[in-house]
Design a protein around this motif. Sequence first.
Motif, mmCIF file in Angstrom:
data_model
loop_
_atom_site.group_PDB
_atom_site.id
_atom_site.type_symbol
_atom_site.label_atom_id
_atom_site.label_comp_id
_atom_site.label_asym_id
_atom_site.label_seq_id
_atom_site.Cartn_x
_atom_site.Cartn_y
_atom_site.Cartn_z
ATOM 1 N N LYS A 1 1.016 -1.368 0.063
ATOM 2 C CA LYS A 1 0.169 -0.343 0.105
ATOM 3 C C LYS A 1 0.626 1.254 0.342
ATOM 4 O O LYS A 1 1.887 1.230 0.480
ATOM 5 C CB LYS A 1 -1.367 0.351 0.886
ATOM 6 C CG LYS A 1 -2.062 -1.568 1.720
ATOM 7 C CD LYS A 1 -2.932 -0.263 0.244
ATOM 8 C CE LYS A 1 -3.622 -2.310 1.135
ATOM 9 N NZ LYS A 1 -5.047 -1.629 0.442
ATOM 10 N N CYS A 2 0.560 1.836 -1.008
ATOM 11 C CA CYS A 2 1.098 3.099 -0.856
ATOM 12 C C CYS A 2 1.032 4.770 0.801
ATOM 13 O O CYS A 2 -0.441 4.194 1.078
ATOM 14 C CB CYS A 2 0.518 4.109 -1.976
ATOM 15 S SG CYS A 2 1.350 3.449 -3.435
ATOM 16 N N GLU A 3 1.497 4.811 0.960
ATOM 17 C CA GLU A 3 1.461 5.948 2.154
ATOM 18 C C GLU A 3 1.835 7.413 1.955
ATOM 19 O O GLU A 3 2.651 7.517 1.003
ATOM 20 C CB GLU A 3 2.003 5.417 2.991
ATOM 21 C CG GLU A 3 3.810 5.214 2.827
ATOM 22 C CD GLU A 3 4.633 4.859 4.405
ATOM 23 O OE1 GLU A 3 5.520 4.155 4.508
ATOM 24 O OE2 GLU A 3 3.625 4.223 5.594
ATOM 25 N N ASP A 4 1.109 8.423 2.125
ATOM 26 C CA ASP A 4 1.058 9.309 2.113
ATOM 27 C C ASP A 4 1.850 10.752 2.505
ATOM 28 O O ASP A 4 3.216 9.859 3.346
ATOM 29 C CB ASP A 4 0.262 10.275 2.587
ATOM 30 C CG ASP A 4 -0.012 11.672 1.887
ATOM 31 O OD1 ASP A 4 0.955 12.363 2.880
ATOM 32 O OD2 ASP A 4 -1.307 11.835 2.025
ATOM 33 N N LEU A 5 3.005 11.219 1.845
ATOM 34 C CA LEU A 5 4.381 12.002 2.286
ATOM 35 C C LEU A 5 4.840 11.690 4.016
ATOM 36 O O LEU A 5 5.503 11.597 4.363
ATOM 37 C CB LEU A 5 5.185 12.585 2.096
ATOM 38 C CG LEU A 5 6.303 13.649 1.879
ATOM 39 C CD1 LEU A 5 7.563 12.191 1.442
ATOM 40 C CD2 LEU A 5 6.371 14.944 0.939
ATOM 41 N N ASP A 6 2.865 12.947 4.571
ATOM 42 C CA ASP A 6 3.531 13.023 5.898
ATOM 43 C C ASP A 6 3.195 11.404 6.780
ATOM 44 O O ASP A 6 4.236 11.608 7.491
ATOM 45 C CB ASP A 6 1.806 13.152 6.251
ATOM 46 C CG ASP A 6 1.937 15.199 4.997
ATOM 47 O OD1 ASP A 6 3.363 15.807 5.258
ATOM 48 O OD2 ASP A 6 1.396 16.030 5.101
ATOM 49 N N GLN A 7 2.647 10.757 6.459
ATOM 50 C CA GLN A 7 2.683 9.123 7.279
ATOM 51 C C GLN A 7 4.419 8.999 7.073
ATOM 52 O O GLN A 7 4.581 8.349 8.129
ATOM 53 C CB GLN A 7 1.798 8.443 6.318
ATOM 54 C CG GLN A 7 0.180 9.090 6.437
ATOM 55 C CD GLN A 7 -0.412 8.068 5.592
ATOM 56 O OE1 GLN A 7 0.098 7.126 4.517
ATOM 57 N NE2 GLN A 7 -2.022 8.545 5.459
ATOM 58 N N HIS B 1 16.264 5.056 5.185
ATOM 59 C CA HIS B 1 15.413 5.782 3.700
ATOM 60 C C HIS B 1 15.022 4.304 3.287
ATOM 61 O O HIS B 1 15.590 2.461 4.195
ATOM 62 C CB HIS B 1 16.756 5.361 2.610
ATOM 63 C CG HIS B 1 16.721 5.362 1.158
ATOM 64 N ND1 HIS B 1 16.196 6.727 1.211
ATOM 65 C CD2 HIS B 1 16.572 4.909 0.412
ATOM 66 C CE1 HIS B 1 15.693 6.398 -0.568
ATOM 67 N NE2 HIS B 1 16.535 5.284 -0.719
ATOM 68 N N THR B 2 14.106 4.726 2.098
ATOM 69 C CA THR B 2 12.701 3.607 1.526
ATOM 70 C C THR B 2 12.860 4.158 0.270
ATOM 71 O O THR B 2 12.770 4.686 0.127
ATOM 72 C CB THR B 2 11.897 3.665 2.223
ATOM 73 O OG1 THR B 2 10.690 4.619 2.808
ATOM 74 C CG2 THR B 2 11.665 3.025 4.241
ATOM 75 N N PHE B 3 12.645 3.098 -0.835
ATOM 76 C CA PHE B 3 12.467 3.261 -1.961
ATOM 77 C C PHE B 3 10.853 3.785 -2.020
ATOM 78 O O PHE B 3 10.214 3.410 -1.335
ATOM 79 C CB PHE B 3 12.570 2.268 -2.355
ATOM 80 C CG PHE B 3 14.437 2.046 -2.900
ATOM 81 C CD1 PHE B 3 15.110 2.233 -3.539
ATOM 82 C CD2 PHE B 3 14.777 0.865 -2.006
ATOM 83 C CE1 PHE B 3 16.222 2.737 -3.730
ATOM 84 C CE2 PHE B 3 16.324 0.845 -2.213
ATOM 85 C CZ PHE B 3 17.260 1.310 -2.545
ATOM 86 N N ALA B 4 11.342 4.856 -3.152
ATOM 87 C CA ALA B 4 9.632 5.320 -3.681
ATOM 88 C C ALA B 4 8.694 4.120 -4.427
ATOM 89 O O ALA B 4 9.676 3.728 -5.025
ATOM 90 C CB ALA B 4 9.655 6.585 -4.018
ATOM 91 N N LYS B 5 7.704 3.378 -3.719
ATOM 92 C CA LYS B 5 6.354 3.290 -4.760
ATOM 93 C C LYS B 5 5.877 4.185 -5.407
ATOM 94 O O LYS B 5 4.520 4.041 -4.372
ATOM 95 C CB LYS B 5 5.905 1.810 -3.758
ATOM 96 C CG LYS B 5 7.173 1.256 -3.399
ATOM 97 C CD LYS B 5 6.202 0.606 -1.586
ATOM 98 C CE LYS B 5 7.191 0.034 -1.108
ATOM 99 N NZ LYS B 5 8.237 0.258 -0.533
ATOM 100 N N VAL B 6 6.018 4.434 -6.664
ATOM 101 C CA VAL B 6 5.104 5.143 -6.979
ATOM 102 C C VAL B 6 4.351 4.418 -8.745
ATOM 103 O O VAL B 6 3.673 4.751 -8.619
ATOM 104 C CB VAL B 6 6.228 6.252 -8.628
ATOM 105 C CG1 VAL B 6 7.070 7.216 -7.134
ATOM 106 C CG2 VAL B 6 6.676 5.747 -8.811
#
Length: 111
Positions: free
Chosen positions: A70-76, A93-98
């Motif tokens: 599940k994608c999470e918001d940047l604030d979360q 650091h985590t990789f962005a899941k876009v």
Amino acid sequence: MRSFLYTLAVLLVATTLASAFLPSPAGQAVRAAPLRAYVPDGLTPAQWAKQKRQEAAKNKKSKQKYAKVKCEDLDQWIKKRDAKFPNKPGAGHTFAKVKDLPKLDPRSKAK
């Protein structure tokens, strides 16, 4: 001598081509009714169905193991990172899941 070799070669080629149109030997198994599905040689339809079921179960298990994240918001994400690594800038650091976000996908046909 040359004409004999030529005749022999033509006869050999003719018999080779003619053998392609002969019926199959009696030793080979012939199915009583044609199948309407693909079954590999050497397997019965029951064995092939069993193998397909096993592969389907294996694929389902693999898909469950690697379920969609599940994608999470940047604030979360920032709140979770700050709680896990307090006073450590740059840590966590985590990789962005876009790939699940269609608005960021250049291939999507957003209007």
